[in-house]
Motif scaffolding. Structure first.
Motif, short mmCIF file in Angstrom:
data_model
loop_
_atom_site.label_atom_id
_atom_site.label_comp_id
_atom_site.label_asym_id
_atom_site.label_seq_id
_atom_site.Cartn_x
_atom_site.Cartn_y
_atom_site.Cartn_z
N GLN A 34 -48.03 -70.41 72.16
CA GLN A 34 -49.07 -70.79 71.22
C GLN A 34 -48.77 -72.13 70.60
O GLN A 34 -47.69 -72.36 70.05
CB GLN A 34 -49.21 -69.73 70.13
N ALA A 35 -49.75 -73.04 70.66
CA ALA A 35 -49.56 -74.40 70.14
C ALA A 35 -50.14 -74.57 68.75
O ALA A 35 -49.59 -75.31 67.94
CB ALA A 35 -50.18 -75.41 71.11
N LEU A 36 -51.27 -73.92 68.46
CA LEU A 36 -51.87 -74.06 67.13
C LEU A 36 -52.87 -72.94 66.90
O LEU A 36 -53.35 -72.30 67.83
CB LEU A 36 -52.52 -75.43 66.97
N GLU A 37 -53.20 -72.75 65.61
CA GLU A 37 -54.21 -71.77 65.20
C GLU A 37 -54.99 -72.35 64.04
O GLU A 37 -54.42 -72.91 63.09
CB GLU A 37 -53.55 -70.46 64.79
N TRP A 38 -56.30 -72.24 64.11
CA TRP A 38 -57.18 -72.74 63.05
C TRP A 38 -58.32 -71.76 62.88
O TRP A 38 -58.83 -71.21 63.86
CB TRP A 38 -57.71 -74.11 63.43
N ALA A 39 -58.72 -71.51 61.65
CA ALA A 39 -59.83 -70.60 61.39
C ALA A 39 -60.57 -71.05 60.14
O ALA A 39 -59.98 -71.63 59.22
CB ALA A 39 -59.32 -69.17 61.22
N MET A 40 -61.88 -70.76 60.11
CA MET A 40 -62.71 -71.19 59.00
C MET A 40 -63.96 -70.30 58.95
O MET A 40 -64.53 -69.97 60.00
CB MET A 40 -63.13 -72.64 59.20
N PRO A 41 -64.41 -69.90 57.75
CA PRO A 41 -65.70 -69.21 57.65
C PRO A 41 -66.80 -70.11 58.23
O PRO A 41 -66.76 -71.34 58.08
CB PRO A 41 -65.88 -69.01 56.14
N TRP A 42 -67.78 -69.49 58.87
CA TRP A 42 -68.85 -70.28 59.48
C TRP A 42 -69.53 -71.21 58.47
O TRP A 42 -69.96 -72.32 58.82
CB TRP A 42 -69.89 -69.35 60.10
#
Length: 637
Positions: free
Chosen positions: A484-492
């Motif tokens: 795994q290189a990166l993880e990003w998350a955001m509410p729509w």
């Protein structure tokens, strides 16, 4: 006597679908699971029952029992779980029998066509086959109005997988492969294993790799498309006839997905001489009939416009051409490299593709309040999803109920997710309802094991998009060969900019390489140098971690301080190179502000009908690194 409610579920879903070595295994598992669930639905209808949720796809069911006109289904569209209203004389046991009869019919067709003659010398193979085929499916049903009945019934676990000895399947972990050999620890035993599988591989061609030894379930998934049209069961429980239909065995591979947009551009823009050379070199390495890249919209349209045939995408990647096992004739591989070089392109195709998984948020509560309206909304939604995925150059694996699963090129995945989400919102709005949907996008290098990424996509959706970000959210992970290189998350609600465009993609468009000279007054740009040490910069600016008992993190730099300091780094990154009018600190702050907004974790909170958001004081570099990944399409420069 009043009608009763019948609840049904078929599994194991992950054990059947997600254990896949190829995209074709992935599609096959979803397709067959949907077909079997459709057989269950049709048997309910044959007993005068009515499918309550989700709405039964009459066109799909028509192909199961009467071969209606129009195009046959090419992907899964029937959920593995449904409920129906049934009458007094309804027999639930017939539903379970229908599923098992349908499964045995397709499995037996594969056995007769591919294995029966060869396995006459291997009697243990039929024993293994019957044990696995008869003992695989977990079928649960319940009668009653309480929606929790089925979940309680599933917890009984009366279906236990049979014990599996011997050498295990290359695709489905824990299941014995079909030769019956116990352990090939010696050279002699390995030769026995090869003596069993080599004739089968020669018969099946590229459907089986040289190192693959399969169990019965994996073998059915791999080979059923060739014979599905011939499947027919005259006397199904409930007195109806079950049919298969023609399906295309070619499925876009991960290499096809990764190369799709690059290849389409080459075909549209290349000269006839260069394209002929490219195709001739590729055909000398791999049979074009084995590829599924022509099922992706951008490639299909490009080839149709030029009147060309298709090539196998495997020939476009350097790591494949350098692999002597894949390309034993290295002289031919070098000719392919020269043909690619003759295109005079700055960039090779990206080695990354995307998996998109989407699922409605807390639909059960809404279903209890507005069941029929929810079914209508989902029916409208799933009817539109195939066209959306196709327009975004993807290959749809499954769209049924509130679930969507698709494979896409890297460049199209986020846009496709956004359009599918809007389609979902519109479908519920048309029924005067509100519902939300979350999404997970996995960008994976073609060298990563497909099964691993498929399994992770569900964790990304459930644990990150839904639990950590509060649902109605998008979560992204990038997988490189090292992990795994990166993880990003955001509410729509925070994914889009003020113009309604995907902010992370707009930032990627502003990204530029260090060697790009600026000759006009462009000011919305980024350079690689600015991103090079961005993780270190963020760590220096972030608030100190809270100690036990502290209510909040200790702040060293507030938001304005962080913005100003990063603006200085931005100006020092060489962004003014070749620019006649140098940027000022306020210009730099304006440019990087949207980037920082995508780097601060946001959590969505919903209390009754009120929605609010909380934004972290921390900056997470993975948002910026995702911008760089999208801009460079995963290729390090």
């Amino acid at each position: 006597m009043t009608d009763r409610t019948f609840h049904f579920t078929l599994g194991p879903v992950q054990g059947f679908v997600a254990q896949a070595r190829r995209t074709r295994d992935f599609w096959a598992g979803s397709f067959l699971l949907s077909w079997l669930a459709g057989a269950a639905m049709q048997t309910v209808i044959a007993q005068k029952g009515t499918i309550v949720f989700p709405t039964a796809d009459e066109d799909y069911l028509g192909w199961l029992h009467s071969k209606r006109g129009g195009k046959p289904p090419r992907q899964g569209g029937i959920p593995n779980r449904f409920k129906a209203t049934v009458g007094e004389h309804f027999q639930p046991v017939l539903i379970e029998q229908a599923v098992r009869d349908a499964w045995r019919a397709v499995a037996e067709m594969v056995w007769r066509k591919d294995l029966a003659r060869h396995c006459q010398r291997y009697p243990d193979s039929r024993v293994i086959w019957d044990r696995q085929i008869h003992g695989f499916w977990e079928i649960a049903w319940a009668l009653g109005d309480d929606d929790s009945l089925l979940d309680r019934r599933k917890n009984w676990r009366t279906q236990l997988a049979p014990d599996e000895a011997g050498i295990k399947c290359s695709v489905m972990a824990g299941w014995q492969e079909l030769s019956g050999l116990l352990a090939p620890d010696t050279k002699a035993l390995k030769s026995v294993l090869e003596a069993f599988w080599q004739p089968i591989r020669e018969q099946c061609g590229r459907d089986l790799a040289d190192d693959e030894t399969l169990c019965a379930i994996a073998f059915v998934k791999r080979r059923f498309p060739h014979y599905f049209e011939q499947v027919r069961v005259e006397k199904m429980p409930g007195d109806w006839t079950l049919h298969g239909w023609t399906v295309k065995p070619q499925t876009p591979s991960t290499l096809d997905l990764a190369a799709a947009n690059w290849l389409a551009r080459v075909v549209r823009e290349g000269s006839e001489t260069v394209l002929d050379r490219l195709h001739d070199a590729a055909d000398a390495l791999f049979a074009p009939s084995d590829c599924g890249v022509h099922r992706l919209r951008c490639v299909k349209d490009a080839y149709r416009a030029r009147g060309l045939t298709h090539l196998n995408s495997s020939a476009l990647f350097g790591h494949v051409l350098d692999n002597k096992k894949e390309c034993p004739d290295q002289a031919t591989a070098r000719a392919m490299k020269q043909a690619i070089k003759a295109l005079n392109l700055k960039e090779p195709p990206s080695p990354f593709y995307a998996i998109l998984l989407m699922d409605g948020d807390r639909l059960g509560e809404l279903l209890r309040k507005s069941g029929s309206a929810v079914s209508k909304a989902l029916d409208r939604f799933t009817g539109k999803v195939p066209h959306i995925v196709d327009r975004h150059n993807g290959f749809l694996i499954y769209a049924g109920g509130d679930d969507v699963l698709a494979l896409l090129p890297l460049e199209d995945a986020l846009q496709c997710a956004a359009v599918v989400r809007q389609c979902y919102l519109d479908a519920f709005a048309a029924q005067n309802l509100e519902s939300t949907i979350s999404a997970a996008v996995e960008y994976a290098h073609v060298k990563m094991p497909l099964t691993r990424i498929l399994g992770d996509s569900h964790k990304l959706l459930d644990e990150v998009a839904k639990e950590q970000r509060g649902r109605d959210a998008l979560a992204v992970r990038v997988w490189k060969p090292g992990g795994q290189a990166l993880e990003w998350a955001m509410p729509w609600a925070r994914v889009f900019d003020q113009d309604g465009k995907l902010a992370i993609e707009q930032l990627a468009m502003q990204f530029t390489r260090d060697d790009t000279a600026v000759t006009d007054k462009e000011d919305d740009r980024f350079s690689s140098k600015f991103f090079y040490k961005i993780r270190e910069h963020f760590d220096l600016l972030n608030p100190l971690r809270s100690k036990p008992g502290q209510a909040e993190e200790a702040v060293i730099f507030d938001d304005n301080d962080a913005l100003s300091l990063l603006a200085v780094d931005y100006l020092a990154s060489g962004i003014d190179k070749g620019r006649p009018d140098k940027l000022k600190i306020k210009d730099a702050e304006r440019i990087i502000q949207p980037l920082l907004e995508q780097c601060r974790p946001v959590v969505r909170h919903k209390n009754d009908s009120t929605v609010s958001f909380s934004t972290s004081k921390r900056l997470e570099a993975d948002g910026a690194l995702l911008v760089r990944f999208l801009a460079h399409k995963g290729v390090e420069r």
